[in-house]
Enzyme design. Sequence first.
Site, PDB file in Angstrom:
ATOM      1  N   GLY A 292       0.829  -1.196   0.000  1.00 35.17           N
ATOM      2  CA  GLY A 292       0.000   0.000   0.000  1.00 35.17           C
ATOM      3  C   GLY A 292       0.862   1.243   0.000  1.00 35.17           C
ATOM      4  N   HIS A 293       0.201   2.384   0.226  1.00 29.71           N
ATOM      5  CA  HIS A 293       0.888   3.673   0.186  1.00 29.71           C
ATOM      6  C   HIS A 293       1.139   4.232   1.581  1.00 29.71           C
ATOM      7  CE1 HIS A 293      -0.601   4.525  -4.223  1.00 29.71           C
ATOM      8  NE2 HIS A 293       0.090   3.401  -4.103  1.00 29.71           N
ATOM      9  N   GLY A 294       0.940   3.417   2.619  1.00 28.93           N
ATOM     10  CA  GLY A 294       1.213   3.875   3.966  1.00 28.93           C
ATOM     11  C   GLY A 294       0.007   4.503   4.628  1.00 28.93           C
TER      12      GLY A 294
END
Length: 450
Positions: A292-294
């Site tokens: 994911g992107h955090g």
Amino acid sequence: MILLFSLLILSFEGFSSCVADFDQDVSSLGAFSLHGVGAYAAGFYEEMEGDEGDLLVRSIDQIRNFGGRSNEKVVSVEDYGAKGGGADDTMAFEKAWNAACSSDSPVSLLIPKGNTYLLKPITFSGPCNSDISVMIEGTIEASSNPSDWNGKNQRLWIYFNKVNNLAVLGGGTINGNGKVWWQKSCKVDKSQPCKDAPTALTFNACNWLRVESLNVINSQQIHVEFENSKNIIVSSISISAPGNSPNTDGIHVTRTQNITINHCTIATGDDCISIVTGSQDVHANNIICGPGHGISIGSLGAKGSIAQVSGVTVDTAQFSGTSNGVRIKTWQGGKGYAKNIVFKNIEMSNVKNPIIIDQNYCDSKKPCGQQKSAVQVSNVQYSNIKGTSASKFAINFNCSKSFPCSGIVLEDIDLVKNGGGSAKSFCANVKWSKEGTVIPPPCALQLEDA
């Protein structure tokens, strides 16, 4: 006034501590019912000021003992014609909801285990006569035909609207069946127009809400969204979608106050948790994120808009193979603030941007020109963050020339390059300070040098 408030609290059955929305008159509290809801005393505080006892601050960290109680009436969707096995059960779910919502006593709406129920877009509307627990024990699956959304809101699949004192739990699965939507995304197929896709599970204007023990998979876009709501507990949620699925944020929080997200495991193609404008007192604890992107605050300030986010704490999280760790992202040209933010006790494993503030965010095909205004980022603390960076810049502060980042505190940071070697810091237009050991060292480029 304080004595009156104390007597009102004692009148609520089953409360160890109680909080209510004081936007309304205190005299109206007698009609405010919270069946089975309690607050941990340690997570509840209030401050009184002056002879009139104005309530200045109210916070609740836990809502417990709510949902699936043995004395609740049970309404099963199968009692209203739900068949499962691939048949369209939307109408049966609507009938079962109407029966549950009109009940004069607390009720559980049961989605039985051992079956898969196909649903087109559906709205569960309140207010309801009593408290409702939605017990999802089986699987709910979205229609695979996007035309079922024709003439309806393309951003919604399962939509809870204006339902207070609601619990949604049960250990079952919500399957967005998102592959058909991902294939038509402009981020996957550049020839396609950029359109909205449904969020799997949306809660709008739902106060005193508990969402617990659910599996949400393969959403069409965002998996779970909370908007315009207050006093929420989210716990033990598993969210999963492929790392290349577009815009599939795990949990999205907007215009929502006092929400705690506990013990959640999130693997998506976008932010594990995204927190945007109007959000206040957001607590994320014990989060596992990746791919994911955090965890992102933002994006904020798109198209010159005013954004306001404050009181965010991320405490105890693990990031593995994500494109970002803890991120604040704002567009140039925006207004407002992101302030009073804490990221602490975090482990990074092969994360591309472990610590990042980007006040020059631009998710556009056209370059974003330099603007004079920006969302102010201030009072951000990073504490006890350790692990490995997939890029050479483990700390990246790319702040605005017009509205530099201020009050940035780094404490006990130990980030090295994945596979060995030293990582670096990048700083532009930022006022920072450090406590304890900080690796990599904060860079020399400061506000006066930018």
